[in-house]
Design an enzyme around this catalytic site. Sequence first.
Site, PDB file in Angstrom:
ATOM      1  N   ALA A 123       1.369   0.405  12.078  1.00 30.08           N
ATOM      2  CA  ALA A 123       1.408   1.661  11.318  1.00 30.08           C
ATOM      3  C   ALA A 123       1.743   1.402   9.856  1.00 30.08           C
ATOM      4  CB  ALA A 123       2.424   2.610  11.931  1.00 30.08           C
TER       5      ALA A 123
ATOM      6  N   LYS B  26       0.814  -1.222   0.000  1.00 33.86           N
ATOM      7  CA  LYS B  26       0.000   0.000   0.000  1.00 33.86           C
ATOM      8  C   LYS B  26       0.850   1.276   0.000  1.00 33.86           C
ATOM      9  CE  LYS B  26      -4.047  -2.123   2.023  1.00 33.86           C
ATOM     10  NZ  LYS B  26      -5.199  -2.008   2.871  1.00 33.86           N
TER      11      LYS B  26
HETATM   12  O1  LIG Z   1      -7.194  -3.824   3.064  1.00 33.86           O
HETATM   13  C1  LIG Z   1      -7.845  -4.140   2.081  1.00 33.86           C
HETATM   14  C2  LIG Z   1      -8.210  -5.534   1.836  1.00 33.86           C
HETATM   15  C3  LIG Z   1      -7.530  -5.999   0.551  1.00 33.86           C
HETATM   16  O2  LIG Z   1      -6.131  -5.951   0.721  1.00 33.86           O
HETATM   17  C4  LIG Z   1      -7.893  -7.478   0.310  1.00 33.86           C
HETATM   18  O3  LIG Z   1      -7.148  -8.321   0.803  1.00 33.86           O
HETATM   19  O4  LIG Z   1      -8.904  -7.765  -0.323  1.00 33.86           O
HETATM   20  C5  LIG Z   1      -7.928  -5.084  -0.587  1.00 33.86           C
HETATM   21  C6  LIG Z   1      -7.510  -3.652  -0.306  1.00 33.86           C
HETATM   22  O5  LIG Z   1      -7.927  -2.777  -1.343  1.00 33.86           O
HETATM   23  C7  LIG Z   1      -8.159  -3.180   0.992  1.00 33.86           C
HETATM   24  O6  LIG Z   1      -7.675  -1.901   1.290  1.00 33.86           O
END
Ligand SMILES: O=C1C[C@@](O)(C(=O)O)C[C@@H](O)[C@@H]1O
Length: 414
Positions: free
Chosen positions: A375, A300
């Site tokens: 974090a 992320k």
């Molecule tokens: O945290 C999550 C869950 C996620 O990582 C998933 O495993 O489907 C998909 C991400 O976009 C979302 O922010």
Amino acid sequence: MGRAGILANSTMVCAPLMSRSVEQMVIDMQSAEAQGADAVEVRLDYINSFQPSQDLETIIRNKPLPVIIVYRPRWEGGQYEGDEHTRLEALRLAHELGADYIDVELKVASDLVREVKNKHQTGGKVIVSSYLSGATPSKEDLSHLVASMQATKADIIKVVSNANDITELDRIFHLLSHSEVPAVAYSLGERGLISQLLCPKFGGALVYGAMEGNSIPGLPTLDSLREAYKVENINSDTKVFGLVSKPVSHSKGPILHNPAFRHANFNGIYVPMFVDDLKEFFEVYASPDFAGYSVGFPYKEAVVQFCDEVHPLAKSIGAVNTIIRKPSDGKLIGYNTDCEGSIASIEDALKDQRYINGASLNSPLAGKQFVVVGAGGAGRAIAVGAKSRGARVIIFDIDLAPKDFMREIVLAKF
Ligand SMILES: O=C1C[C@@](O)(C(=O)O)C[C@@H](O)[C@@H]1O
């Protein structure tokens, strides 16, 4: 049950069957049909004490669906250890008895294909296959391989590799969309999964799905192909969305987003993408077909640098979990939906506390002590959201280097 109505593609969903007896094979063929298979692959090399003439007769007489007969030898990754003559005789016999397809390994294909085609006009087709022990070869090497397979006069060619990286699958998609004869091509393993799920988009002849309770490493289940992905709806115009993550199989994203696409009548598919190298991934999958991504652990934060534009909220958090490719110019725009998504659900759960001593507060989080554990990308987003609602935020982590978004947030190390 299989498919009905107008089909978006001609890809057949095929269940590989590794039953140990002919009786069980007949039962499993029926179950495969009930679970939505269009065809079954019968692995003769798994049947104990296989008796070619008697057993093939039983299998073909009782087949509820088109059947592909495979008798895979050890030297091509199968179970058969006997002599080649007996093995090839069994395949000849299967063709003669009316098997819809026999699958023959490239190394022994040329004579056999010519012979069965000249000898018996049964309408049965021949698949010529090649199992590559390692990674997917380069586009050039693959096209040489395909040329040698086509030269055998195969009706269908089949190439299977073991992907070390998701970027290899682009070569598989290239093979599928450029082959002159119907082709089956996919990669095994978690990194290879999208080669199977997207096969109907690129014109593949078959996609394999494992029966319930019969999971096969690296293969999707029949149920997921039919229920979550509904592969029968996929065509060349289908837009691909994926979760970029490592690991990726835990995600509920496919069972959330795919039904939502269908509900909105949108021609899209959402697939898990096991990514090792973000830079290579975005370089290889740069076409408009790949229209957007969710971003999960551990990317992320790292993914921000691969976005052409980043929404101000995502920028302030330093993490992106959603990327959209702009149709007009192909640019990748990064957003953060973790922040509002999580905070809004927490607020919703606390909504009865909105009125304290009769006074209405803007957010039930205002003035609350809000503890975030971790974090990372998601933790940052939630901390920023809670702070924006007037909460007193404290973050616990094992590794805390103060960052911009953490101003006025209390940091604590485990
Ligand atoms: O945290 C999550 C869950 C996620 O990582 C998933 O495993 O489907 C998909 C991400 O976009 C979302 O922010």
